[in-house]
Design an enzyme around this catalytic site. Structure first.
Site, PDB file in Angstrom:
ATOM      1  N   ARG B  16      16.476  25.526  47.880  1.00 45.02           N
ATOM      2  CA  ARG B  16      17.288  24.572  48.429  1.00 45.02           C
ATOM      3  C   ARG B  16      17.795  24.986  49.924  1.00 45.02           C
ATOM      4  O   ARG B  16      17.608  24.010  50.770  1.00 45.02           O
ATOM      5  CB  ARG B  16      18.601  24.520  47.617  1.00 45.02           C
ATOM      6  N   HIS B 216      30.080  33.485  47.628  1.00 41.91           N
ATOM      7  CA  HIS B 216      28.853  32.918  48.434  1.00 41.91           C
ATOM      8  C   HIS B 216      29.003  33.436  49.660  1.00 41.91           C
ATOM      9  O   HIS B 216      29.985  32.958  50.432  1.00 41.91           O
ATOM     10  CB  HIS B 216      28.998  31.450  48.262  1.00 41.91           C
ATOM     11  N   HIS B 218      27.650  34.622  53.659  1.00 37.32           N
ATOM     12  CA  HIS B 218      26.446  34.334  54.605  1.00 37.32           C
ATOM     13  C   HIS B 218      26.251  35.596  55.456  1.00 37.32           C
ATOM     14  O   HIS B 218      27.303  36.492  55.380  1.00 37.32           O
ATOM     15  CB  HIS B 218      26.736  33.294  55.481  1.00 37.32           C
ATOM     16  N   CYS B 249      21.343  28.255  60.254  1.00 36.67           N
ATOM     17  CA  CYS B 249      21.292  27.405  61.036  1.00 36.67           C
ATOM     18  C   CYS B 249      19.957  26.947  61.555  1.00 36.67           C
ATOM     19  O   CYS B 249      18.990  27.593  61.631  1.00 36.67           O
ATOM     20  CB  CYS B 249      22.015  27.485  62.294  1.00 36.67           C
TER      21      CYS B 249
END
Lengths: 322, 322
Positions: B16, B216, B218, B249
């Site tokens: 995804r 979660h 990054h 990004c």
């Protein structure tokens, strides 16, 4: 996280790591400019070049020129490495801060593959080198144990093996009346995990609680900063690292697979945890971006691409968050 | 490291994350092949697509086709996300495992910028969504607090603010008779440091010691796995991550600057620390290499380039190291 150091010392190895591995020719003046910019960030140790055979490492053919051209900033040590006495002969003729070091590999097999000498022979060779350093007035301030966390030939390395190496190096230093400023434990081939760092550092610490340890970590398998974190949690306050994550395997370099841990990422993590480095993170990020432009391909550092948090931390923003 | 979990659960978000951000067109059959390969590694949750407006996210135009083409392996949940009721209407017509979720941002300003609703309005909207989920028989199993570790608009986020968000979401779940399987704390814009993870997780844990938390994370600034390590040290056993580090990004994606933490790097770290994942690391590395070939540019994962340690760990090698 109560054992976190208040301040850490970083030995910047990016120039040496990068110049010896980057495929490109890099202009001597760009190398000099990069070293000088790093010294303006608050870094106090910048490893500029290695004095090696230019037939084997073409990127270091101008090592003497680089060393001589750098405008040195007071208070900064501009360091270099040499792999043998011939290299040291060239090194000591430059204005760089040349020191001798003791070294040994925790893996006997790695040692044989790397230098054609087993550990016993390595110790004999070290004695010969120490004689040379003394003769030339080259100070000896550190020792390094390579492959301290694992080896591609021998597999896992027992923490006790590393401890025995440190013992041998300390004994050697003692025999020559040398007090070591730091003993580096190096993850030479990228095997370290947080658990392994904890075990190896723990084994050495248990025997010599006050010995200043330094870690030389690679980010071969993504755990570099996690390994550094565990070391910080154990009070380790001395790290080697590489601006922009320069370095690593020449064949995978552009993929950023195997370089040293990245200096500005380490500095970012340290600052976010309240640990001082004396380094201006934003200035260091500018250095990383400069060298990325110079080498002409993306480098693996993260914070250089993600940006620091400085611009978000205005007093107004802080108020809004409360 | 005594609070380390024995086993962790990983929710794979690479497909995804990647399909929505990669500049490329990626063939539907390649997307399907990647999802199917991931399900063969031992991963039990694979997030395949998002049901979003294809005018805004062209890479998801074939979401329904992908969802329908995947040959599902028993025991694996093939998940998806939808951002609004229209998206859920499309999602529930596919064979994917569609669940509803509660969400809120710890930053009111982020919420307004992101959804045009402040936190109070978001809670009203959530009630409306919960009614829809109940009506359609869509199970609700999780909640997420976004920007839980910092926000580009509001700066640092107080741990107490995150705790208040969790309280509001739990109250809402309770009002609808829902028991949450997990509450995700999301580092939506890449602010987390190990210290911040410790503080935020600590604040939530103190209030609800038995609430299953998930992170979660990054890797925007390089501390992704270090943040995960601190979470592991606090017993967190549930993570979102992304194979090969896909995502981030769209404008900096090829530099690997801002994606989720990388699944195979997380798995490597976990295994090296004796934490089970149920995942075959080498098979997962093959998936990462497959998707790197498909997208046609280097992806930020490290262990996919550095390789696992499996081949070095023969019985002979282990004996030599002892």
């Amino acid at each position: 996280m109560s054992d976190l150091p208040k301040r850490i010392r970083i030995h910047e190895e990016g120039p040496r790591e990068g110049f010896q591995i980057e495929p490109g020719p890099i202009a001597t003046e760009d190398k000099v400019r990069f070293c000088e910019a790093l010294a303006e960030t608050g870094l106090t140790e910048v490893q500029c070049v290695s004095f090696v055979d230019p037939r084997r490492v073409p990127g270091m053919a101008d090592a003497v020129d680089v060393a001589q051209a750098i405008q040195q900033k007071p208070g900064v040590h501009y360091t270099a490495i040499a792999l043998n006495l011939k290299g040291y002969e060239r090194a000591v003729q430059t204005p760089l801060h040349i020191t001798g070091g003791l070294q040994m590999s925790a893996s006997n097999t790695f040692s044989i593959h790397n230098t054609n000498k087993d550990n016993a022979e390595t110790l004999v060779e070290q004695r010969r080198q120490l004689g040379f350093f003394r003769e030339r007035g080259i100070p000896v301030d550190s020792a390094i144990v390579m492959t301290a966390f694992g080896c591609n030939f021998e597999g896992a390395i027992a923490p006790e093996t590393v401890r025995d190496c440190v013992a041998a190096l300390l004994e050697l230093a003692d025999a020559f009346g040398i007090t070591l400023e730091r003993v580096r434990l190096a993850d030479t081939v990228g095997w370290a995990s947080p658990l392994q760092v904890q075990r190896v550092v723990g084994a050495v610490r248990e025997r010599w609680p006050d010995l200043p340890l330094s870690l030389h970590l690679h980010d071969t398998r993504g755990t570099g900063l996690a390994n550094a974190l565990v070391a910080l949690q154990m009070g380790i306050a001395d790290f080697d690292s590489s601006c922009a994550g320069l370095g690593g395997c020449p064949f995978a370099g552009h993929k950023g697979a195997a370089g040293n841990i990245c200096t500005e990422d380490l500095v970012f993590m340290a600052h976010e945890m309240g640990i001082e480095t004396g380094i201006d993170l934003d200035a260091l990020i500018e250095c990383a971006r400069m060298i990325e432009t110079i080498v002409g391909h993306p480098l693996p550092g993260k914070v250089m691409h993600g940006g620091s948090l400085t611009r978000y931390r205005t007093p107004v923003a802080a108020g809004a968050a409360a």
